[in-house]
Each structure stands twice: as C-alpha cells, then as structure tokens.
Design an enzyme around this catalytic site. Structure first.
Site, mmCIF file in Angstrom:
data_model
loop_
_atom_site.group_PDB
_atom_site.id
_atom_site.type_symbol
_atom_site.label_atom_id
_atom_site.label_comp_id
_atom_site.label_asym_id
_atom_site.label_seq_id
_atom_site.Cartn_x
_atom_site.Cartn_y
_atom_site.Cartn_z
ATOM 1 N N TRP A 33 -14.887 -14.690 -4.144
ATOM 2 C CA TRP A 33 -13.868 -13.635 -4.145
ATOM 3 C C TRP A 33 -14.508 -12.282 -4.367
ATOM 4 O O TRP A 33 -15.644 -12.178 -4.815
ATOM 5 C CB TRP A 33 -12.736 -13.925 -5.129
ATOM 6 C CG TRP A 33 -13.093 -14.151 -6.583
ATOM 7 C CD1 TRP A 33 -14.303 -14.499 -7.099
ATOM 8 C CD2 TRP A 33 -12.200 -14.061 -7.694
ATOM 9 N NE1 TRP A 33 -14.223 -14.644 -8.450
ATOM 10 C CE2 TRP A 33 -12.942 -14.376 -8.853
ATOM 11 C CE3 TRP A 33 -10.861 -13.751 -7.846
ATOM 12 C CZ2 TRP A 33 -12.386 -14.377 -10.128
ATOM 13 C CZ3 TRP A 33 -10.301 -13.761 -9.115
ATOM 14 C CH2 TRP A 33 -11.058 -14.073 -10.240
ATOM 15 N N ASN A 34 -13.728 -11.256 -4.001
ATOM 16 C CA ASN A 34 -14.225 -9.876 -4.056
ATOM 17 C C ASN A 34 -13.204 -8.972 -4.721
ATOM 18 O O ASN A 34 -12.005 -9.256 -4.705
ATOM 19 C CB ASN A 34 -14.440 -9.319 -2.641
ATOM 20 C CG ASN A 34 -15.409 -10.137 -1.823
ATOM 21 O OD1 ASN A 34 -16.568 -10.264 -2.171
ATOM 22 N ND2 ASN A 34 -14.916 -10.709 -0.728
ATOM 23 N N HIS A 67 -2.842 1.973 8.991
ATOM 24 C CA HIS A 67 -2.089 2.184 7.749
ATOM 25 C C HIS A 67 -0.748 2.845 7.991
ATOM 26 O O HIS A 67 -0.474 3.366 9.062
ATOM 27 C CB HIS A 67 -2.931 2.951 6.730
ATOM 28 C CG HIS A 67 -3.130 4.400 7.048
ATOM 29 N ND1 HIS A 67 -4.199 4.858 7.762
ATOM 30 C CD2 HIS A 67 -2.383 5.498 6.764
ATOM 31 C CE1 HIS A 67 -4.115 6.173 7.892
ATOM 32 N NE2 HIS A 67 -3.009 6.593 7.306
ATOM 33 N N HIS A 89 -4.949 5.579 2.817
ATOM 34 C CA HIS A 89 -4.863 5.991 4.230
ATOM 35 C C HIS A 89 -6.155 5.650 4.961
ATOM 36 O O HIS A 89 -6.804 6.512 5.546
ATOM 37 C CB HIS A 89 -4.516 7.485 4.310
ATOM 38 C CG HIS A 89 -3.179 7.786 3.702
ATOM 39 N ND1 HIS A 89 -2.050 8.008 4.453
ATOM 40 C CD2 HIS A 89 -2.795 7.826 2.398
ATOM 41 C CE1 HIS A 89 -1.020 8.203 3.635
ATOM 42 N NE2 HIS A 89 -1.447 8.097 2.386
ATOM 43 N N HIS A 107 3.264 15.184 10.509
ATOM 44 C CA HIS A 107 3.447 14.847 9.091
ATOM 45 C C HIS A 107 4.613 15.646 8.503
ATOM 46 O O HIS A 107 5.483 15.095 7.829
ATOM 47 C CB HIS A 107 2.173 15.150 8.302
ATOM 48 C CG HIS A 107 1.065 14.161 8.516
ATOM 49 N ND1 HIS A 107 0.191 14.230 9.579
ATOM 50 C CD2 HIS A 107 0.692 13.076 7.802
ATOM 51 C CE1 HIS A 107 -0.669 13.234 9.491
ATOM 52 N NE2 HIS A 107 -0.395 12.516 8.432
ATOM 53 N N HIS A 115 4.063 10.994 1.272
ATOM 54 C CA HIS A 115 2.707 11.440 1.610
ATOM 55 C C HIS A 115 2.669 12.957 1.815
ATOM 56 O O HIS A 115 1.652 13.590 1.567
ATOM 57 C CB HIS A 115 2.241 10.711 2.867
ATOM 58 C CG HIS A 115 0.878 11.083 3.356
ATOM 59 N ND1 HIS A 115 -0.199 11.273 2.520
ATOM 60 C CD2 HIS A 115 0.412 11.303 4.622
ATOM 61 C CE1 HIS A 115 -1.260 11.575 3.248
ATOM 62 N NE2 HIS A 115 -0.910 11.624 4.507
#
Ligand code: MN
Length: 257
Positions: A61-62, A73, A69, A207, A79
C-alpha cells in the site's frame, strides 16, 4: 426485465459501451503552472508504506499526495471567488453525477490554432444540427488536446507570453453559464479556460461565469474522440473531500455502440 437488468444486458451484449474518459494518474500527470506571484499546485505523488516486506509482509500500500486540481478532475463552484458561497465538492448532489452529455468537436480548428476559442454561434450551429444542449447535462469540448497529455511541455504549450491552449470566448462562457441549461463543461486541457485567459476580461471567464452560476467543470478528459455527438451518459466520480474545491475524478461514459 427491469431497466437495470436491460442496462446490464446492453453492456454485456456490447450495445452500450463504457468509454473511460479519465487520464491515468501518476507522477507524470501534467499540472497547471501559474506565473509568479501565484502559488502552484503539487503534482501527484506516491509514497510506499510497505510492499510484501518487513514493513508489511503480506501487503502492498501507498500514501498519495496531490492537489485537488490534478489530472482528470472536477471543479466545484467554491473553486472560484464568484462561486464562494456555492457548493464544495463533497456537497455536489449524487443525482448530478450521472447525467447526459454531448460532444462538440473543434479538434481540427484547434490543431490549426492552439489559442482557438469556442464561440456562441458555433454552439448554436451544433444545436441546429444535433438538438438543444442537454438540461442538467455536460457539454464536452473536444480539442484534440488529450493527445498531448503524456507530455507536460506539449500539454501546457507555453512560450514567453504564456500558455497557448484552446478554450471558450468570454461571451460564450457567459452564455453557457447564464443562458443554457447545462450542468457544466468538460474539456481536454489543463483547465476549463484557454491558456491565454489570464488576459481576458474578465480573466478566466469559464471559471468566473460557470462556477459563479453554480455549474461545474471537468478537465483533462481523454477519449472524447470515441464518443458520438449525442446520446451519451456520463458517470462522474470526484472524491467527496469535505470543504474541497475540486477533486481528481474517475469519469466514465456510457455510449451507444
Ligand atoms: Mn480545476
């Protein structure tokens, strides 16, 4: 047969195909580069905890770290400052995470002009051919940019004046946000705005208008070329990061074959 049994039969029979629109997430995933004085995001990193060794004899596992972002994504309304009173990524209603999608293809135009901007008239022309933009659905904007996604330099395409990547005009961003019933826009580039959008008025209009209208963004999509212009269902799965402004997301399309 129930509707879900019919769906499973269509998937098994190949009548409906699952197209993965997600870019692989790794240390090589390209990330946006803002100029000074702005702070930048971290890229994706894995840190090994154990790998069938003394630290954990039977398991691998990590830990991972990444900005919200990074890679394919989801942009949530909070945001952007125009959406600061809107939803964070954990608050997006699950009913909106499965939604219709349409694809507008400007890959030829973007190959000729990397600063290409989608205009209202082009979306209207698309609508007269294919029908209205889907209420509560995604507009997916194909630019051909996914072919550059394995190379940060080609993906950002920057020179001394800044990045050159395709996007949406100011008028079109405002129109999509305020005059159309779409849920959000999905793009193949590092962000929903054009590379040169820092110099637009307002800056980063996609945005500013879309997130300000409570709509969403999806970036760094792959495989849009495999989708028909209409008739697609998108499954979008960002992590429910509490107070998160966005999240890496798995994005799958159900498409008729
Ligand atoms: Mn983003």
């Amino acid at each position: 047969m129930s509707v879900l049994a019919r769906l499973l039969a269509a998937l098994e029979g190949g009548e409906v195909e699952i197209v993965d629109l997600t870019a692989p997430l790794s240390e090589r995933t390209p990330i946006i580069q803002l100029p000074p004085p702005f702070a930048n995001t971290r890229g994706f990193e894995l840190q090994e905890i154990s790998r069938y060794d003394a630290r954990g004899p039977a398991w691998y596992w990590n830990n991972f770290s990444a900005g919200e972002h990074v890679g394919t994504h989801f942009d949530a309304p909070v945001h952007w400052i125009t959406g600061k009173d809107g939803l964070d990524v954990s608050q997006v209603p699950p009913a909106q995470l499965i939604a219709p999608a349409v694809v507008i293809d400007r890959s030829r135009e973007c190959a000729a002009d990397p600063d290409y901007l989608l205009e209202i008239d082009e979306v209207r022309a698309w609508e007269s051919e294919h029908g209205s933009l889907p209420a509560g659905g995604w507009l997916l904007y194909r630019t051909g940019w996914d072919s550059r996604a394995s190379n940060q330099e080609a993906f950002l395409n920057a020179d001394e004046r800044g990045p050159h990547t395709p996007g949406v005009s100011v008028d079109c961003a405002r129109w999509l946000a305020e005059e159309t019933p779409i849920l959000g826009i999905g793009v193949e580039t590092v962000g929903t705005d054009a590379g040169a959008a820092h110099s637009f008025d307002p800056p980063f209009p996609c945005h500013a208008f879309m997130l300000g209208a409570g709509k969403y963004g999806l970036t760094q999509l792959a495989n849009l070329a495999k989708l028909p212009p209409t008739g697609v269902v998108l499954l979008v799965a960002p992590l429910p990061i509490v107070h998160g402004s966005g999240s890496p997301a798995r994005v799958l399309a159900l498409a008729p074959r």
